[in-house]
Design a protein around this motif. Sequence first.
Motif, PDB file in Angstrom:
ATOM      1  N   ILE A 126       0.807  -1.213   0.000  1.00  0.00           N
ATOM      2  CA  ILE A 126       0.000   0.000   0.000  1.00  0.00           C
ATOM      3  C   ILE A 126       0.846   1.272   0.000  1.00  0.00           C
ATOM      4  O   ILE A 126       1.767   1.435   0.807  1.00  0.00           O
ATOM      5  N   HIS A 127       0.481   2.164  -0.902  1.00  0.00           N
ATOM      6  CA  HIS A 127       1.091   3.484  -1.067  1.00  0.00           C
ATOM      7  C   HIS A 127       0.339   4.469  -0.164  1.00  0.00           C
ATOM      8  O   HIS A 127      -0.887   4.517  -0.191  1.00  0.00           O
ATOM      9  N   SER A 128       1.070   5.286   0.609  1.00  0.00           N
ATOM     10  CA  SER A 128       0.390   6.205   1.536  1.00  0.00           C
ATOM     11  C   SER A 128       1.068   7.568   1.600  1.00  0.00           C
ATOM     12  O   SER A 128       0.926   8.280   2.591  1.00  0.00           O
ATOM     13  N   ARG A 129       1.777   7.963   0.551  1.00  0.00           N
ATOM     14  CA  ARG A 129       2.530   9.220   0.583  1.00  0.00           C
ATOM     15  C   ARG A 129       1.599  10.407   0.819  1.00  0.00           C
ATOM     16  O   ARG A 129       0.627  10.616   0.101  1.00  0.00           O
ATOM     17  N   SER A 130       1.919  11.180   1.856  1.00  0.00           N
ATOM     18  CA  SER A 130       1.137  12.375   2.231  1.00  0.00           C
ATOM     19  C   SER A 130      -0.340  12.058   2.452  1.00  0.00           C
ATOM     20  O   SER A 130      -1.202  12.935   2.313  1.00  0.00           O
ATOM     21  N   ALA A 131      -0.634  10.809   2.811  1.00  0.00           N
ATOM     22  CA  ALA A 131      -2.036  10.411   2.989  1.00  0.00           C
ATOM     23  C   ALA A 131      -2.183   9.309   4.035  1.00  0.00           C
ATOM     24  O   ALA A 131      -3.131   8.530   3.992  1.00  0.00           O
ATOM     25  N   ALA A 132      -1.266   9.273   4.992  1.00  0.00           N
ATOM     26  CA  ALA A 132      -1.258   8.162   5.949  1.00  0.00           C
ATOM     27  C   ALA A 132      -2.565   8.055   6.735  1.00  0.00           C
ATOM     28  O   ALA A 132      -3.129   6.970   6.873  1.00  0.00           O
ATOM     29  N   ASP A 133      -3.063   9.179   7.259  1.00  0.00           N
ATOM     30  CA  ASP A 133      -4.300   9.128   8.044  1.00  0.00           C
ATOM     31  C   ASP A 133      -5.470   8.641   7.196  1.00  0.00           C
ATOM     32  O   ASP A 133      -6.279   7.822   7.651  1.00  0.00           O
ATOM     33  N   SER A 134      -5.571   9.130   5.966  1.00  0.00           N
ATOM     34  CA  SER A 134      -6.678   8.721   5.085  1.00  0.00           C
ATOM     35  C   SER A 134      -6.589   7.237   4.750  1.00  0.00           C
ATOM     36  O   SER A 134      -7.615   6.539   4.711  1.00  0.00           O
ATOM     37  N   VAL A 135      -5.370   6.733   4.506  1.00  0.00           N
ATOM     38  CA  VAL A 135      -5.194   5.306   4.239  1.00  0.00           C
ATOM     39  C   VAL A 135      -5.630   4.488   5.449  1.00  0.00           C
ATOM     40  O   VAL A 135      -6.377   3.504   5.316  1.00  0.00           O
ATOM     41  N   LEU A 136      -5.197   4.889   6.632  1.00  0.00           N
ATOM     42  CA  LEU A 136      -5.550   4.148   7.846  1.00  0.00           C
ATOM     43  C   LEU A 136      -7.044   4.239   8.136  1.00  0.00           C
ATOM     44  O   LEU A 136      -7.648   3.265   8.598  1.00  0.00           O
ATOM     45  N   ASP A 137      -7.665   5.397   7.846  1.00  0.00           N
ATOM     46  CA  ASP A 137      -9.120   5.527   8.013  1.00  0.00           C
ATOM     47  C   ASP A 137      -9.845   4.532   7.121  1.00  0.00           C
ATOM     48  O   ASP A 137     -10.830   3.902   7.541  1.00  0.00           O
ATOM     49  N   CYS A 138      -9.377   4.383   5.890  1.00  0.00           N
ATOM     50  CA  CYS A 138      -9.997   3.424   4.961  1.00  0.00           C
ATOM     51  C   CYS A 138      -9.798   1.994   5.434  1.00  0.00           C
ATOM     52  O   CYS A 138     -10.735   1.182   5.430  1.00  0.00           O
ATOM     53  N   LEU A 139      -8.582   1.658   5.839  1.00  0.00           N
ATOM     54  CA  LEU A 139      -8.302   0.301   6.319  1.00  0.00           C
ATOM     55  C   LEU A 139      -9.163  -0.054   7.524  1.00  0.00           C
ATOM     56  O   LEU A 139      -9.599  -1.204   7.680  1.00  0.00           O
ATOM     57  N   ALA A 140      -9.433   0.942   8.377  1.00  0.00           N
ATOM     58  CA  ALA A 140     -10.208   0.699   9.604  1.00  0.00           C
ATOM     59  C   ALA A 140     -11.655   0.322   9.331  1.00  0.00           C
ATOM     60  O   ALA A 140     -12.343  -0.208  10.215  1.00  0.00           O
ATOM     61  N   LEU A 141     -12.131   0.556   8.116  1.00  0.00           N
ATOM     62  CA  LEU A 141     -13.514   0.254   7.764  1.00  0.00           C
ATOM     63  C   LEU A 141     -13.748  -1.232   7.492  1.00  0.00           C
ATOM     64  O   LEU A 141     -14.899  -1.674   7.413  1.00  0.00           O
TER      65      LEU A 141
END
Length: 244
Positions: free
Chosen positions: A121-136
């Motif tokens: 998974i790519h998360s450059r400058s978007a770590a919180d948004s990536v983790l928010d999505c994964l948490a779903l």
Amino acid sequence: MIDMHCHLDLYPNPLEVARQCKQRNIYVLSVTTTPKAWIGTQALAKGCDRIRTSLGLHPQLVHERYHEIDLFDELLPQAKYVGEIGLDGSKEYTEHREIQIRTFKLILERTEKAGGRIMSIHSRSAADSVLDCLALYRDIGIPILHWFSGTKAQLKRAISMGCWFSVNPTMLSTKKGASLIAEIPRERILTETDGPFTKLDRQSLMPWDVEKAQLQLSYLWEIDPKQTEFILFSNLKSLVGNSV
């Protein structure tokens, strides 16, 4: 050696790189940037037992290749790995944020329905948004955050969510990168190159350049390189089982 994130199909001479990977006995996760690239990239691994091909839709390409999500669905049953997927919050992709998030959620939803996968998974400058999505999603498999560059608070959250991490020589050569890696549990780390995009000393990294990352980890962890090699191989076996 283990290269857990490499764009094998995008080297100028991918067949020769694959041949050398086989000769050097390197475990490679060959990630793709679009579903259309998966079949051709998978062909590069023919006869190479330690090269695995990953089905991806890169966030930087989503706004142009969103229509390939149907092909992603069609190919997913054949793919044991998913990646490169994720989000990119860089300035040049800000206008595509909505379609990136929508597509990432679709991929996670369909991956969960397919029984989960190991994901790069790519998360450059978007770590919180990536983790928010994964948490779903509960049963998406194992997320590996490739070249994580978030904050220590974001790192702590990712660790608490069960994420793994793949790290490369370029990341390890920076003060911030080394500082983040020092906080990651050793049993959740694997090496990568992100070649041919990633460069060190102006040269594109090759899959066998993960040896540099092994040595850098040894220095960071203050242990013998053989111990580092053992830890990384144990991590890989823990991740993929006896199919290594």
